[in-house]
Design an enzyme around this catalytic site. Structure first.
Site, short mmCIF file in Angstrom:
data_model
loop_
_atom_site.label_atom_id
_atom_site.label_comp_id
_atom_site.label_asym_id
_atom_site.label_seq_id
_atom_site.Cartn_x
_atom_site.Cartn_y
_atom_site.Cartn_z
N SER A 116 -13.00 40.44 108.15
CA SER A 116 -13.69 40.79 109.40
C SER A 116 -15.03 41.47 109.09
O SER A 116 -15.85 40.90 108.36
CB SER A 116 -12.78 41.67 110.25
OG SER A 116 -13.25 41.77 111.57
N GLU A 210 -10.53 31.96 117.02
CA GLU A 210 -11.06 33.32 117.05
C GLU A 210 -12.54 33.31 117.45
O GLU A 210 -13.24 32.32 117.28
CB GLU A 210 -10.87 34.00 115.69
CG GLU A 210 -11.59 33.36 114.52
CD GLU A 210 -11.41 34.21 113.25
OE1 GLU A 210 -11.69 35.41 113.33
OE2 GLU A 210 -11.01 33.65 112.22
N HIS A 240 -7.04 36.42 114.46
CA HIS A 240 -8.10 36.96 113.61
C HIS A 240 -7.48 37.71 112.42
O HIS A 240 -6.61 38.56 112.58
CB HIS A 240 -8.96 37.92 114.46
CG HIS A 240 -10.06 38.60 113.74
ND1 HIS A 240 -11.13 37.93 113.21
CD2 HIS A 240 -10.27 39.93 113.47
CE1 HIS A 240 -11.97 38.80 112.66
NE2 HIS A 240 -11.45 40.02 112.79
#
Length: 267
Positions: A116, A210, A240
């Site tokens: 991320s 996502e 995610h």
């Protein structure tokens, strides 16, 4: 968000047995599980939108990856917004790389990784290291956030299908990260706009549902246009950074095995 991620980690992200977790005086978290290769290491940056997360929240996944790859992980607890604005996290990432160099690790002994926001941070550091002529052995990023200018169409296309990274307040999140800075395309923050000379091989994992799907797709295109060899691993409907949910969904373990195989090839 910070407390929510910490609570999620305690309840749903258990640490596998026999994980060794030490914190050095330099602030680097050293995480390993089982037999590991000497003088080889993964420099890993946790996710959490630059406002949450820590090596502890990601300890389960990092420990599992260390065991599968047979390599120790160094994970910095980099400074978070809003207490610390950009470029604090990037500067801390550079310091973590410098610390590993001081400990005797060569660039070819290190694989960069992250998930991320941490995946974007790993790629931002990769761009910097490529430009100064000291690229790592390889790099991988799991559902990376590569574009804080928020120009990807999947932010809108997948807004209804991404249950872990809500799109409706992402602009406010970027404002928290930037502080007084105004350039959302700064390559230290948005590696989508970075240059990548002297590139190593890069592995990108992302889900087709996502909101950051287009970040990974466009990042792969930028790297390939620079001549890099990029391997992509996509999932049709996983959440995610589904790798975090090892033990809950079978796709997580297989994805971590894929990352481990990639690491073993390059270290």
């Amino acid at each position: 968000m910070r407390r929510a991620l910490e609570r999620l980690a305690r309840l749903l992200l258990p640490v596998p047995p026999l994980v060794c977790h030490l914190v050095g005086q330099d602030g680097l978290h050293r995480i390993s599980r089982g037999t590991r290769r000497t003088r080889r290491i993964i420099l890993y940056f946790h996710g959490g939108g630059y406002v949450a997360g820590s090596p502890e929240t990601h300890l389960g996944m990092i420990g599992r990856l260390s065991g599968l790859a047979g390599v120790e992980v160094a994970a910095p607890n980099y400074p978070l917004a809003p207490e610390f604005h950009f470029p604090a996290a990037f500067e801390d990432a550079c310091q973590a790389w410098a610390r590993l160099s001081e400990l005797g690790y060569r660039p070819t002994d290190i694989v960069l990784g992250g998930d991320s926001a941490g995946g974007g941070l790993a790629l931002a550091l990769l761009g910097h290291l490529c430009r100064v002529g000291t690229p790592p052995a390889a790099a991988f990023a799991l559902s990376p956030w590569c574009d804080l200018s928020l120009s990807g169409n999947s932010l809108h296309r997948n807004a209804g299908s991404d249950v872990l990274f809500p799109a409706r307040r992402i602009g406010e999140l970027v404002d928290l990260i930037l502080g007084d800075e105004t350039d959302r395309c700064d390559p230290r923050l948005s590696p989508l706009f970075a240059d990548f000379p002297n590139y190593p091989q890069v592995l990108l994992h992302f889900s087709e549902t996502e909101i950051l799907q287009d970040d990974s797709c466009r990042m792969a295109q930028v790297l390939r246009q620079a001549g890099a060899q990029v391997v992509t691993h996509t999932h049709p409907n996983a959440p995610h950074v589904w790798h975090l949910f090892d033990g809950w969904i079978p796709e997580a373990r297989e994805a971590l095995r894929d990352v481990a195989r990639f690491i073993k090839v390059h270290l």
